[in-house]
Design an enzyme around this catalytic site. Structure first.
Site, PDB file in Angstrom:
ATOM      1  N   ASN A 285      -3.787  -2.461  -0.391  1.00 39.29           N
ATOM      2  CA  ASN A 285      -4.921  -2.887  -1.109  1.00 39.29           C
ATOM      3  C   ASN A 285      -5.272  -4.398  -1.291  1.00 39.29           C
ATOM      4  O   ASN A 285      -6.213  -4.765  -1.528  1.00 39.29           O
ATOM      5  CB  ASN A 285      -5.015  -2.144  -2.690  1.00 39.29           C
TER       6      ASN A 285
ATOM      7  N   SER B 133      -2.566   1.662  -8.273  1.00 37.66           N
ATOM      8  CA  SER B 133      -3.196   1.264  -7.121  1.00 37.66           C
ATOM      9  C   SER B 133      -2.807  -0.222  -7.080  1.00 37.66           C
ATOM     10  O   SER B 133      -2.935  -0.839  -5.914  1.00 37.66           O
ATOM     11  CB  SER B 133      -4.323   1.564  -6.725  1.00 37.66           C
TER      12      SER B 133
ATOM     13  N   GLU C  15       3.160   4.337  -0.206  1.00 40.79           N
ATOM     14  CA  GLU C  15       3.616   2.871  -0.589  1.00 40.79           C
ATOM     15  C   GLU C  15       4.761   2.907  -1.749  1.00 40.79           C
ATOM     16  O   GLU C  15       4.158   3.182  -2.822  1.00 40.79           O
ATOM     17  CB  GLU C  15       2.632   1.990  -0.855  1.00 40.79           C
TER      18      GLU C  15
ATOM     19  N   HIS D  21       2.943   4.511  -4.590  1.00 43.42           N
ATOM     20  CA  HIS D  21       1.315   4.649  -4.286  1.00 43.42           C
ATOM     21  C   HIS D  21       0.994   5.577  -3.410  1.00 43.42           C
ATOM     22  O   HIS D  21       1.127   5.476  -2.199  1.00 43.42           O
ATOM     23  CB  HIS D  21       0.897   3.024  -3.684  1.00 43.42           C
TER      24      HIS D  21
END
Ligand SMILES: CC(C)(COP(=O)(O)OP(=O)(O)OC[C@H]1O[C@@H](n2cnc3c(N)ncnc32)[C@H](O)[C@@H]1OP(=O)(O)O)[C@@H](O)C(=O)NCCC(=O)NCCSC(=O)C[C@@H](O)CCCCCCCCCCCCC(=O)O
Ligand SMILES: NC(=O)c1ccc[n+]([C@@H]2O[C@H](COP(=O)([O-])OP(=O)(O)OC[C@H]3O[C@@H](n4cnc5c(N)ncnc54)[C@H](O)[C@@H]3O)[C@@H](O)[C@H]2O)c1
Length: 713
Positions: free
Chosen positions: A475, A404, A437, A425
């Site tokens: 993130n 992540s 992603e 991701h």
């Protein structure tokens, strides 16, 4: 645009406007001309409207405010010769309105019907809010119009939308049928002349409540409900006037622009372009025939399901039998759930599971096109696994990681094929969430990127290519929001104050409810590992890490057993472990007050506006830094990531669109204001790109030109 084919007394008007037969101005005019020509030709006794490939997907979203579809629908309905809609593929929005203005509808069994207007911020304002309740009754109309949901032909038949469902060629059937009804009276076939069935308001309140929950913050669904309901109490012509008046409200609300932007952003995001110039237009991907997933935890099982659902055979690999059995049981449980909910049949479930293999250790992976690693978030472990996979798998096998946040280049450095290493991701639950992603490393080849994008589309995701940095796009931006949420608590807010502001903004859950759901201990572990890696010992009074402000409030709660919902207490009290209803708790407030007192932090009243700005401005600022660094290649990619991965309120378009809507100069000035106050948080240092764009008032479509020009300086 519209082919006119006259045959045996029937005029077939076939819309031919690829890719989806949208009703652009020219199509509308051509249908009108076809209708007039057929009306005037004495040899023509009936008319069929159809579409080449598919029926009609609605107005052309780019010129939706031109109101002539309403007149077209009236023209169809008032035709003296019977008009039959022959529907295959999609009858959506204005296409659906045309269909229900025809006197009869014949549909292929796989065709779909719906009013997706609400999702682009408008109403079915070509008479749809008035004709549809007259066709299906008010209850079904108040369910389908504000939800935007598509339904299949079988349900459309049950509701009375469709007169006949066919397996074969819907156009041929419709032409045959049109011939058979030539000259028949049409009085009871005109939808607008019917009374509305079930026009009592018993279910109106429930429909409003549902729309407010499912389409939180959106104006169009509520307006749809009120217009359809009011119309049911009025004669059709007056209902149409109400529809037109309310259409102006939604067309001028600002939400329409944001939602239409989101529609096109989501379709633009998969179209990738690398800094070297390679793009979706120039490089082809390699199809994935079979794959392996390493790690049968939360993400590994979800990723396995996403691939199995798309028909890709998967070998699920674990470190030992116990973990593998646990993962496989979870997977089977999820499929059994789908069977009991009738999403799939038992036979389909068996067929899907027949494509699942399992293994302990990697030795069997000598013939796979792709491996996706989903083990614990630990760099050393991931590197060790990649080195081993590199030895065992054929040289052309792609090795992708579901990390992540970790550095893709460092993971790739453990292999002799960094060109085939990439971050995929996924978002939890991976079998459901639409976003993927795809993170390219420094050495990831264009072919690998193309293959990952193709793979993403094949498994039903919206894949977005991003560059490699800590946390990638989503993130990395999220972290800033989470930091500020913690700091707000330290400075005087309670968790429920911050959550309320985030939820009022349109997020489904505020940051503390989310944290309770995912578990406080995970973030605390990450923070402690980060400190350890930096060689810093954390003590109860620590407030800075490498000169950056940090909050250890979560640690104080975890130390007292507050790990979130799973332990029954986190930032809220849930009554029992696994409880779902968050309650405010005096004890948690005492922990917060004690935590602040220990660190000499003076608590104060924080205003609503400050909470909102401190939650959202840092993540927006980070978005501009991401554009500036070329981590995202366009603002649409960032917005798509936030809309699909983090449930950002769609009616604001996404963080980048929202910033543009508010005004970049205003956003920039407020960030500068907070930067003055919070010198120990680098996320308040304003992005240089934002500064330039704010000063130059560059339109959003040209932002990347400014970003690229700046990066060349
Ligand atoms: C149809 C789909 C389900 C197909 O999905 P699929 O996955 O196969 O394909 P894609 O989604 O990738 O699409 C392929 C391609 O096509 C483009 N596209 C799709 N639909 C449209 C469209 N409707 N218009 C334009 N372009 C479209 C898409 O962008 C892709 O191209 P790209 O280059 O981007 O890759 C799926 O596509 C789908 O769901 N489409 C949307 C369907 C939809 O939303 N339909 C409703 C449209 S709105 C409508 O119909 C309105 C009507 O009710 C009429 C309203 C009358 C208005 C009267 C106004 C009066 C008031 C005026 C007040 C003015 C006040 C003022 O301004 O002062
Ligand atoms: N959980 C999330 O919300 C989420 C979201 C996106 C990405 N991720 C990332 O996905 C990865 C996995 O996360 P998770 O939540 O599924 O973790 P998890 O703890 O649920 O599962 C990890 C699994 O990996 C297995 N494993 C560990 N070492 C192994 C080895 N050497 N060989 C084979 N299997 C091994 C473990 O037995 C465990 O079953 C992490 O990198 C995480 O950061 C997690």
């Amino acid at each position: 645009m519209v082919d006119y084919i006259a045959r045996d007394g029937v005029a077939l008007l076939q819309v031919n406007n690829p890719p989806v037969n949208a009703l652009s101005h020219h199509v509308r005019v051509a249908i009108e001309e076809g209708l007039k020509k057929a009306g005037q030709d004495p040899r023509i006794k009936s008319i069929v409207i159809s579409g080449k490939g598919s029926f009609i997907a609605g107005a052309d979203i780019k010129d939706v405010s031109k109101p002539t579809i309403l007149e077209l629908c009236d023209l169809i309905e008032s035709s003296g010769k019977p008009v039959v809609a022959a529907i295959k593929g999609f009858a959506l929005g204005g296409g659906h309105e045309i269909a229900i203005s025809c006197h009869y509808r014949i549909a292929h069994e796989k065709s779909k019907f719906g009013f997706p207007e609400v999702d682009i911020g408008i109403l079915p304002a070509a008479g749809g809010t008035q004709r549809f309740p007259r066709l299906v009754g008010l209850e079904a109309a108040l369910d389908l119009i504000p939800s935007g949901r598509h339904i299949g032909a079988a349900q459309a038949f049950k509701l009375g939308i469709v007169d006949k469902v066919v397996r074969g060629d819907a156009v041929e059937e419709a032409v045959k049928f049109a011939k058979s009804i030539a000259g028949e009276p049409l009085v009871d076939r005109r939808t607008s002349q019917r009374p509305v069935m079930g026009a009592e308001n018993a279910f109106l309140a429930a429909a409003v409540k549902l729309a407010m929950k499912k389409k939180k913050g959106m104006i169009a669904p509520i307006v749809c409900l009120s217009v359809s309901f009011m119309g049911s109490l009025l004669p059709f012509e007056q209902g149409i006037q109400v529809e037109a008046a309310e259409a102006v409200v939604v067309f001028t609300s600002g939400q329409m622009g944001a939602l239409q932007y989101a529609f096109f952003a989501q379709r633009a995001a998969p179209k990738w372009l690398l800094p070297c110039g390679a793009s979706f237009k120039t490089v082809k991907g390699r199809p994935i025939r079979n794959a392996a997933v390493i790690g049968a935890g939360t993400m590994g099982t979800g990723i396995t399901m996403a691939m199995l659902n798309a028909g890709i055979p998967v070998t699920l690999v674990e470190q030992d039998r116990k973990f593998l059995d646990k993962g496989v049981s979870l997977l089977k449980l999820l499929y059994a759930g789908s069977v009991s909910l009738r999403k799939i049949t038992q036979d389909q479930c068996d067929a899907i599971l027949s494509k699942l293999n399992t293994a302990v250790g990697y030795k069997s992976l000598t013939n796979v096109d792709l491996v996706i690693e989903a083990v614990y978030e630990n760099m050393a472990l991931k590197k060790q696994i990649f080195a081993e996979l590199d030895r065992i798998c054929p040289p052309e096998t792609f090795l992708w990681t579901n990390t992540s946040a970790l550095d893709i280049d460092e993971i790739a450095s453990a292999t002799r094929r960094p060109d085939k290493v990439l971050g995929t991701h996924f978002f939890v639950p991976a079998y459901h969430m639409k976003l993927l992603e795809n993170v390219r490393g420094k050495l990831t080849s264009a072919e690998t990127v193309a293959s990952a994008q193709m793979f993403g589309t094949r498994i039903g995701k919206i894949p977005v290519v991003v560059g490699n940095c800590h946390g990638f796009v989503g993130n990395r931006m999220l972290h800033k929001y989470v930091y500020e949420a913690d700091f707000l608590i330290e400075e005087g807010c309670w968790p429920e104050d911050v959550d309320m502001v985030a939820e009022n903004f349109g997020l489904p859950l505020g940051p503390f409810k989310v944290r309770d759901l995912s578990g406080l201990d995970i973030r605390v572990r990450g923070l402690l590992e980060q400190a350890k890696a930096a060689g810093i010992e954390i003590n109860p009074a620590t407030r800075f890490l490498n000169g950056e402000r940090i909050s250890l409030l979560s640690k104080s709660l975890v130390d007292k057993g507050h790990c979130g919902r799973k332990t029954g207490r986190g930032f809220y009290n849930y009554g029992k472990p696994g409880g779902k209803i968050p309650l405010n708790d005096r004890f948690i407030k005492d922990v917060i007050v004690e935590y602040c007192a220990e660190r000499g932090i003076e608590r104060r009243k924080v205003a609503y506006q400050e909470i909102e700005e401190r939650l959202f401005l840092p993540l927006i600022n980070e978005g501009f830094k991401i554009l500036e660094e070329g981590i995202a290649s366009k603002p649409e990619d960032i917005d798509t990531i936030w809309l699909l991965g983090y449930a950002w309120p769609r009616h604001t378009g996404g963080p980048m669109y929202y910033a543009n809507m508010v005004g970049l100069d205003k956003i920039y000035n407020r960030i500068c204001h907070y930067n003055e106050l919070h010198k120990h948080s680098a996320h308040w240092q304003p992005s240089l790109l934002l500064k330039k764009l704010a000063a130059s008032k560059t339109p959003m479509k040209d932002w990347m030109e400014v970003a690229q020009a700046s990066s060349k300086l």
